[in-house]
Design a protein around this motif. Structure first.
Motif, PDB file in Angstrom:
ATOM      1  N   GLY A 204     -10.378   0.652 -10.369  1.00 34.09           N
ATOM      2  CA  GLY A 204     -11.020  -0.634 -10.576  1.00 34.09           C
ATOM      3  C   GLY A 204     -10.003  -1.737 -10.803  1.00 34.09           C
ATOM      4  O   GLY A 204     -10.320  -2.782 -11.377  1.00 34.09           O
ATOM      5  N   LEU A 205      -8.766  -1.496 -10.357  1.00 33.54           N
ATOM      6  CA  LEU A 205      -7.676  -2.454 -10.558  1.00 33.54           C
ATOM      7  C   LEU A 205      -7.476  -3.298  -9.305  1.00 33.54           C
ATOM      8  O   LEU A 205      -7.326  -2.766  -8.202  1.00 33.54           O
ATOM      9  CB  LEU A 205      -6.376  -1.709 -10.882  1.00 33.54           C
ATOM     10  CG  LEU A 205      -6.438  -0.751 -12.085  1.00 33.54           C
ATOM     11  CD1 LEU A 205      -5.189   0.110 -12.141  1.00 33.54           C
ATOM     12  CD2 LEU A 205      -6.608  -1.537 -13.375  1.00 33.54           C
ATOM     13  N   ALA A 206      -7.472  -4.604  -9.463  1.00 28.87           N
ATOM     14  CA  ALA A 206      -7.309  -5.492  -8.311  1.00 28.87           C
ATOM     15  C   ALA A 206      -5.947  -5.316  -7.660  1.00 28.87           C
ATOM     16  O   ALA A 206      -5.818  -5.366  -6.433  1.00 28.87           O
ATOM     17  CB  ALA A 206      -7.512  -6.950  -8.740  1.00 28.87           C
ATOM     18  N   ASP A 207      -4.925  -5.124  -8.460  1.00 25.75           N
ATOM     19  CA  ASP A 207      -3.567  -4.921  -7.955  1.00 25.75           C
ATOM     20  C   ASP A 207      -2.918  -3.815  -8.785  1.00 25.75           C
ATOM     21  O   ASP A 207      -2.246  -4.081  -9.778  1.00 25.75           O
ATOM     22  CB  ASP A 207      -2.759  -6.215  -8.035  1.00 25.75           C
ATOM     23  CG  ASP A 207      -1.412  -6.127  -7.316  1.00 25.75           C
ATOM     24  OD1 ASP A 207      -0.952  -4.991  -7.061  1.00 25.75           O
ATOM     25  OD2 ASP A 207      -0.816  -7.183  -7.031  1.00 25.75           O
TER      26      ASP A 207
ATOM     27  N   LEU B 162      -2.990   5.380  -4.081  1.00 32.18           N
ATOM     28  CA  LEU B 162      -4.390   5.054  -3.826  1.00 32.18           C
ATOM     29  C   LEU B 162      -4.631   3.615  -4.279  1.00 32.18           C
ATOM     30  O   LEU B 162      -4.555   3.330  -5.477  1.00 32.18           O
ATOM     31  CB  LEU B 162      -5.317   5.990  -4.598  1.00 32.18           C
ATOM     32  CG  LEU B 162      -5.280   7.475  -4.224  1.00 32.18           C
ATOM     33  CD1 LEU B 162      -6.121   8.278  -5.205  1.00 32.18           C
ATOM     34  CD2 LEU B 162      -5.766   7.688  -2.804  1.00 32.18           C
ATOM     35  N   PRO B 163      -4.883   2.692  -3.380  1.00 33.31           N
ATOM     36  CA  PRO B 163      -5.065   1.293  -3.766  1.00 33.31           C
ATOM     37  C   PRO B 163      -6.126   1.139  -4.845  1.00 33.31           C
ATOM     38  O   PRO B 163      -7.249   1.642  -4.721  1.00 33.31           O
ATOM     39  CB  PRO B 163      -5.505   0.616  -2.455  1.00 33.31           C
ATOM     40  CG  PRO B 163      -4.931   1.495  -1.382  1.00 33.31           C
ATOM     41  CD  PRO B 163      -5.020   2.887  -1.921  1.00 33.31           C
ATOM     42  N   GLY B 164      -5.735   0.473  -5.936  1.00 29.38           N
ATOM     43  CA  GLY B 164      -6.664   0.218  -7.025  1.00 29.38           C
ATOM     44  C   GLY B 164      -6.708   1.292  -8.086  1.00 29.38           C
ATOM     45  O   GLY B 164      -7.417   1.145  -9.079  1.00 29.38           O
ATOM     46  N   TRP B 165      -5.918   2.381  -7.896  1.00 29.99           N
ATOM     47  CA  TRP B 165      -5.953   3.504  -8.830  1.00 29.99           C
ATOM     48  C   TRP B 165      -4.561   3.840  -9.340  1.00 29.99           C
ATOM     49  O   TRP B 165      -3.568   3.688  -8.626  1.00 29.99           O
ATOM     50  CB  TRP B 165      -6.527   4.750  -8.141  1.00 29.99           C
ATOM     51  CG  TRP B 165      -7.952   4.648  -7.741  1.00 29.99           C
ATOM     52  CD1 TRP B 165      -8.443   4.071  -6.597  1.00 29.99           C
ATOM     53  CD2 TRP B 165      -9.097   5.117  -8.472  1.00 29.99           C
ATOM     54  NE1 TRP B 165      -9.807   4.158  -6.572  1.00 29.99           N
ATOM     55  CE2 TRP B 165     -10.244   4.803  -7.700  1.00 29.99           C
ATOM     56  CE3 TRP B 165      -9.253   5.779  -9.687  1.00 29.99           C
ATOM     57  CZ2 TRP B 165     -11.523   5.121  -8.123  1.00 29.99           C
ATOM     58  CZ3 TRP B 165     -10.538   6.112 -10.097  1.00 29.99           C
ATOM     59  CH2 TRP B 165     -11.653   5.770  -9.327  1.00 29.99           C
TER      60      TRP B 165
END
Length: 358
Positions: A309-312, A332-335
């Motif tokens: 749930g992280l934007a960056d 993993l984008p956002g993780w």
């Protein structure tokens, strides 16, 4: 000066990057799923005594087949296993490599379901085996239907299943493992590196070994036993599988010192595994704390937690590092992934995370 790309590499290794997690000198290291608790004094003494007993005969080769160690490992695992069902090597990565050397290779295929342990495709490629990614669902789950569809489509010589899965921490439902083991034409390897951290009632694939002769369960002493520096991994399987692995193992691959240290540690298993419940408590605390902050959290049966749930996520990782806390960017984008350690390390992680998110 000659460079890497100037060498006559095999085609499948061109552009491949070696496995590597940052090894940085920071106050809090929670990126490689190590056991944060030092080896207890009584275990240190037992290992030191065992190693001391081997020193005078280091002029001789060690027991090539590690018979006594394998018997001790079988006794630890239970389930009616004997030394004939167990093989040991320098970390579970060497176990996986030996399995791929035997059952994989040029013209053969290995199937995995990512995100999972990043060494599975690397070891596959390193042995000249073709890697096929069956992928997981968006929520990181793996259903019986999807797993069977991939097995039927690719007819792999080797299937990798990871339970608890790394980096998600989730245990694999036993019906998935059973379905794949029944359908796969080749070997099925269940990577249980984090099995000791599973929540109560989570079964092990060890229970399936009598039913599926091509099933292999791999374990390690790096995590729950806090012996990452000793490099001792092992497998449990049918005796014929152990015989097959010995076709490719290097002579005297496991040193006398490693065998002695591992046997001494197994003799102190109750003491060493005493930290497991404490680590599980911190894992569950991290899951609860991250959820209360509105972050997505993958249910974990391991000694780490994947949260998103992280934007960056890359920027958050860097800010965490600036605050002296090293966690893992697993690609993993956002993780991001954090190891569960001591209560003090959890305090530091949460404080650094709050500052990084704000």
């Amino acid at each position: 000066m000659i460079e890497l790309n100037d060498l006559p590499l095999r085609d499948e290794l061109k552009g491949v990057r070696p496995y590597g997690a940052p090894q940085l000198d920071v106050p809090v290291r929670l990126n490689t799923n190590e056991n944060s608790y030092p080896v207890p004094d009584e275990v240190v003494d037992a290992i030191a005594k065992a190693v001391q007993g081997e020193l005078r005969e280091l002029n001789r080769y060690p027991d090539r087949d590690a018979v006594a160690l394998r018997a001790d490992l079988a006794g630890y695992l239970g389930h009616g296993l004997t030394g004939a069902n167990v093989w040991a090597a320098n970390g579970s990565n060497e176990i996986l490599q030996q399995l791929l050397q035997v059952f994989g290779g040029p013209g053969r295929t290995a199937l995995g379901f990512t995100p999972a342990y990043s060494m599975h495709p690397l070891i596959t490629t390193g042995t000249g085996t073709r890697w096929v990614d069956g992928l997981r669902a968006e929520d990181f789950s793996l259903s019986v239907e999807h797993a069977l569809a991939q097995v039927r489509k690719h007819r792999p010589d080797v299937v990798f299943l990871c339970s608890p899965n790394n980096p998600t921490g989730t245990a694999m439902p036993m019906d998935v493992i059973e379905a794949v083991a029944a359908e796969a034409p080749g070997m099925v390897i269940v990577d249980e590196a984090y099995a000791e951290f599973a929540r109560p009632g989570t079964p092990s694939a060890l229970t399936l070994l009598p039913v599926y002769p091509r099933l292999v369960v791999t374990r390690t002493m790096s995590k729950a036993f806090a012996l990452a520096g000793a490099r001792l991994g092992y497998l449990a399987a049918a005796p014929a599988v152990v015989d097959a692995v010995q076709l490719v193992r290097l002579p005297y691959h496991l040193s006398a010192l490693t065998q002695a240290a591992a046997r001494a540690a197994l003799g102190c298993a109750e003491t060493l595994l005493g930290t497991v419940e404490a680590i599980k408590a911190q894992r569950d605390r991290i899951v609860a704390e991250l959820g209360s902050r509105g972050l997505a959290v993958a249910a974990s049966d391991a000694n780490f937690v994947l949260f998103g749930g992280l934007a960056d996520s890359t920027a958050v990782w860097r800010r965490m590092l600036d605050h002296g806390v090293l966690i893992r960017d697993v690609g993993l984008p956002g993780w991001l992934r954090v190891t569960a350690g001591t209560p003090e390390e959890t305090d530091a992680f949460l404080a650094a995370l709050d500052r990084s998110l704000s």
